[in-house]
Design a protein around this motif. Structure first.
Motif, PDB file in Angstrom:
ATOM      1  N   VAL A  90      13.921   0.760  -9.187  1.00 58.59           N
ATOM      2  CA  VAL A  90      13.170   1.752  -8.426  1.00 58.59           C
ATOM      3  C   VAL A  90      13.933   3.068  -8.447  1.00 58.59           C
ATOM      4  O   VAL A  90      15.115   3.114  -8.117  1.00 58.59           O
ATOM      5  N   SER A  91      13.248   4.120  -8.809  1.00 56.45           N
ATOM      6  CA  SER A  91      13.861   5.445  -8.854  1.00 56.45           C
ATOM      7  C   SER A  91      13.997   6.019  -7.443  1.00 56.45           C
ATOM      8  O   SER A  91      13.163   5.763  -6.569  1.00 56.45           O
ATOM      9  N   GLN A  92      15.026   6.832  -7.251  1.00 56.62           N
ATOM     10  CA  GLN A  92      15.195   7.499  -5.956  1.00 56.62           C
ATOM     11  C   GLN A  92      14.020   8.423  -5.661  1.00 56.62           C
ATOM     12  O   GLN A  92      13.729   8.695  -4.501  1.00 56.62           O
ATOM     13  N   ASP A  93      13.326   8.874  -6.697  1.00 56.13           N
ATOM     14  CA  ASP A  93      12.162   9.746  -6.516  1.00 56.13           C
ATOM     15  C   ASP A  93      10.964   9.003  -5.941  1.00 56.13           C
ATOM     16  O   ASP A  93       9.974   9.623  -5.546  1.00 56.13           O
ATOM     17  N   GLU A  94      11.031   7.684  -5.885  1.00 57.66           N
ATOM     18  CA  GLU A  94       9.904   6.877  -5.426  1.00 57.66           C
ATOM     19  C   GLU A  94       9.982   6.516  -3.945  1.00 57.66           C
ATOM     20  O   GLU A  94       9.226   5.666  -3.467  1.00 57.66           O
ATOM     21  N   PHE A  95      10.868   7.161  -3.191  1.00 58.63           N
ATOM     22  CA  PHE A  95      11.054   6.829  -1.783  1.00 58.63           C
ATOM     23  C   PHE A  95       9.745   6.882  -1.002  1.00 58.63           C
ATOM     24  O   PHE A  95       9.373   5.908  -0.337  1.00 58.63           O
ATOM     25  N   LEU A  96       9.046   7.999  -1.062  1.00 56.70           N
ATOM     26  CA  LEU A  96       7.818   8.137  -0.259  1.00 56.70           C
ATOM     27  C   LEU A  96       6.748   7.129  -0.681  1.00 56.70           C
ATOM     28  O   LEU A  96       6.060   6.556   0.170  1.00 56.70           O
ATOM     29  N   GLU A  97       6.622   6.894  -1.966  1.00 58.33           N
ATOM     30  CA  GLU A  97       5.654   5.917  -2.469  1.00 58.33           C
ATOM     31  C   GLU A  97       5.996   4.505  -1.978  1.00 58.33           C
ATOM     32  O   GLU A  97       5.119   3.759  -1.531  1.00 58.33           O
ATOM     33  N   GLU A  98       7.268   4.151  -2.037  1.00 54.41           N
ATOM     34  CA  GLU A  98       7.688   2.818  -1.592  1.00 54.41           C
ATOM     35  C   GLU A  98       7.582   2.670  -0.080  1.00 54.41           C
ATOM     36  O   GLU A  98       7.218   1.604   0.428  1.00 54.41           O
ATOM     37  N   LYS A  99       7.882   3.735   0.640  1.00 59.31           N
ATOM     38  CA  LYS A  99       7.759   3.699   2.102  1.00 59.31           C
ATOM     39  C   LYS A  99       6.304   3.461   2.489  1.00 59.31           C
ATOM     40  O   LYS A  99       6.004   2.595   3.314  1.00 59.31           O
ATOM     41  N   GLN A 100       5.384   4.191   1.864  1.00 56.44           N
ATOM     42  CA  GLN A 100       3.963   4.008   2.161  1.00 56.44           C
ATOM     43  C   GLN A 100       3.489   2.622   1.710  1.00 56.44           C
ATOM     44  O   GLN A 100       2.674   1.991   2.375  1.00 56.44           O
ATOM     45  N   GLY A 101       4.025   2.140   0.599  1.00 52.12           N
ATOM     46  CA  GLY A 101       3.668   0.804   0.117  1.00 52.12           C
ATOM     47  C   GLY A 101       4.048  -0.280   1.112  1.00 52.12           C
ATOM     48  O   GLY A 101       3.278  -1.218   1.342  1.00 52.12           O
ATOM     49  N   LEU A 102       5.227  -0.162   1.713  1.00 51.16           N
ATOM     50  CA  LEU A 102       5.630  -1.147   2.724  1.00 51.16           C
ATOM     51  C   LEU A 102       4.766  -1.016   3.970  1.00 51.16           C
ATOM     52  O   LEU A 102       4.323  -2.020   4.527  1.00 51.16           O
ATOM     53  N   ILE A 103       4.493   0.190   4.385  1.00 46.39           N
ATOM     54  CA  ILE A 103       3.616   0.395   5.552  1.00 46.39           C
ATOM     55  C   ILE A 103       2.261  -0.266   5.303  1.00 46.39           C
ATOM     56  O   ILE A 103       1.748  -0.999   6.155  1.00 46.39           O
ATOM     57  N   ASP A 104       1.689  -0.030   4.142  1.00 46.89           N
ATOM     58  CA  ASP A 104       0.381  -0.619   3.804  1.00 46.89           C
ATOM     59  C   ASP A 104       0.442  -2.147   3.797  1.00 46.89           C
ATOM     60  O   ASP A 104      -0.464  -2.816   4.302  1.00 46.89           O
ATOM     61  N   ALA A 105       1.505  -2.697   3.212  1.00 49.31           N
ATOM     62  CA  ALA A 105       1.645  -4.158   3.146  1.00 49.31           C
ATOM     63  C   ALA A 105       1.772  -4.756   4.546  1.00 49.31           C
ATOM     64  O   ALA A 105       1.141  -5.777   4.853  1.00 49.31           O
ATOM     65  N   LEU A 106       2.554  -4.123   5.415  1.00 51.56           N
ATOM     66  CA  LEU A 106       2.711  -4.638   6.776  1.00 51.56           C
ATOM     67  C   LEU A 106       1.413  -4.517   7.557  1.00 51.56           C
ATOM     68  O   LEU A 106       1.036  -5.432   8.305  1.00 51.56           O
ATOM     69  N   GLN A 107       0.711  -3.418   7.388  1.00 51.17           N
ATOM     70  CA  GLN A 107      -0.573  -3.240   8.084  1.00 51.17           C
ATOM     71  C   GLN A 107      -1.603  -4.263   7.632  1.00 51.17           C
ATOM     72  O   GLN A 107      -2.463  -4.661   8.413  1.00 51.17           O
ATOM     73  N   ALA A 108      -1.516  -4.701   6.393  1.00 46.03           N
ATOM     74  CA  ALA A 108      -2.478  -5.669   5.863  1.00 46.03           C
ATOM     75  C   ALA A 108      -2.460  -6.978   6.652  1.00 46.03           C
ATOM     76  O   ALA A 108      -3.476  -7.680   6.714  1.00 46.03           O
ATOM     77  N   PHE A 109      -1.336  -7.306   7.274  1.00 45.13           N
ATOM     78  CA  PHE A 109      -1.270  -8.535   8.063  1.00 45.13           C
ATOM     79  C   PHE A 109      -2.181  -8.466   9.283  1.00 45.13           C
ATOM     80  O   PHE A 109      -2.561  -9.504   9.825  1.00 45.13           O
ATOM     81  N   GLY A 110      -2.537  -7.279   9.707  1.00 46.63           N
ATOM     82  CA  GLY A 110      -3.434  -7.141  10.846  1.00 46.63           C
ATOM     83  C   GLY A 110      -4.884  -7.414  10.507  1.00 46.63           C
ATOM     84  O   GLY A 110      -5.700  -7.626  11.393  1.00 46.63           O
ATOM     85  N   GLY A 111      -5.216  -7.422   9.226  1.00 48.77           N
ATOM     86  CA  GLY A 111      -6.608  -7.592   8.834  1.00 48.77           C
ATOM     87  C   GLY A 111      -6.878  -8.849   8.023  1.00 48.77           C
ATOM     88  O   GLY A 111      -7.945  -8.973   7.433  1.00 48.77           O
ATOM     89  N   ILE A 112      -5.919  -9.770   7.983  1.00 41.92           N
ATOM     90  CA  ILE A 112      -6.150 -10.959   7.167  1.00 41.92           C
ATOM     91  C   ILE A 112      -7.178 -11.875   7.833  1.00 41.92           C
ATOM     92  O   ILE A 112      -7.234 -11.988   9.051  1.00 41.92           O
ATOM     93  N   SER A 113      -7.991 -12.488   7.002  1.00 43.99           N
ATOM     94  CA  SER A 113      -9.028 -13.391   7.511  1.00 43.99           C
ATOM     95  C   SER A 113      -8.773 -14.828   7.062  1.00 43.99           C
ATOM     96  O   SER A 113      -9.620 -15.683   7.242  1.00 43.99           O
ATOM     97  N   HIS A 114      -7.621 -15.077   6.465  1.00 38.81           N
ATOM     98  CA  HIS A 114      -7.279 -16.413   5.993  1.00 38.81           C
ATOM     99  C   HIS A 114      -5.973 -16.865   6.641  1.00 38.81           C
ATOM    100  O   HIS A 114      -5.238 -16.052   7.201  1.00 38.81           O
ATOM    101  N   GLN A 115      -5.729 -18.138   6.576  1.00 40.91           N
ATOM    102  CA  GLN A 115      -4.476 -18.694   7.079  1.00 40.91           C
ATOM    103  C   GLN A 115      -3.401 -18.545   6.004  1.00 40.91           C
ATOM    104  O   GLN A 115      -3.625 -18.911   4.850  1.00 40.91           O
ATOM    105  N   LEU A 116      -2.272 -18.003   6.386  1.00 34.90           N
ATOM    106  CA  LEU A 116      -1.156 -17.892   5.457  1.00 34.90           C
ATOM    107  C   LEU A 116      -0.621 -19.293   5.167  1.00 34.90           C
ATOM    108  O   LEU A 116      -0.558 -20.141   6.063  1.00 34.90           O
TER     109      LEU A 116
END
Length: 150
Positions: A92-118
């Motif tokens: 991962v490039s240091q230039d990708e900080f904002l993209e990776e930060k938003q990617g983690l935010i999106d992934a964590l938020q996705a747990f709030g909308g799951i409709s299946h059992q993990l």
């Protein structure tokens, strides 16, 4: 109640801490840069969201490790090695900080909308149920945020 990514207040706590991260933040332990940690945590969360039903049963070592981790261990131990597929060191490039930060935010938020059992098979703990995956994702993310002081 154990903290879980499946609980909205607990998830928001992690999201608030991710928001505090800045490019160039230094790790208190380990060798990952902050953008590598973000990519790592994102990849793990995304894998949990889509993991298939486990086909194997746990062995005795996995059952004991799982019991200890979920009922006695408060935090992930430092410097534990995970599966190679989640190793983001040098990928991962240091230039990708904002993209990776938003990617983690999106992934964590996705747990709030799951409709299946993990479900799925963890390499150390064996098969985990919905609640166990929620706790594990919270502990894993918390571990890496503490690694960077947030």
């Amino acid at each position: 109640m154990k903290k879980s990514i499946l609980h909205s207040d607990h998830r928001q706590e992690l999201l608030d801490r991710v928001a505090e991260l800045q490019a160039g933040d230094q790790a208190h332990w380990g060798s990952m840069r902050v953008e590598e940690m973000l990519a790592h945590a994102r990849e793990v969360a995304a894998a949990v969201l889509k993991s298939p039903k486990p086909e194997k049963k746990a062995n005795i070592k996995q059952l004991l490790g799982k019991y200890y981790f979920f009922y006695f261990k408060k935090e992930f131990p430092k410097l534990v090695k995970g599966p190679k597929r989640f190793d983001m060191k040098g990928k991962v490039s240091q230039d990708e900080f904002l993209e990776e930060k938003q990617g983690l935010i999106d992934a964590l938020q996705a747990f709030g909308g799951i409709s299946h059992q993990l479900q799925g098979f963890h390499p150390f703990f064996g098969p985990l149920n919905h609640q166990e995956w929620g706790i594990l994702v919270w502990k894993h993310t918390d571990h890496h945020l503490r690694q960077f002081g947030v």
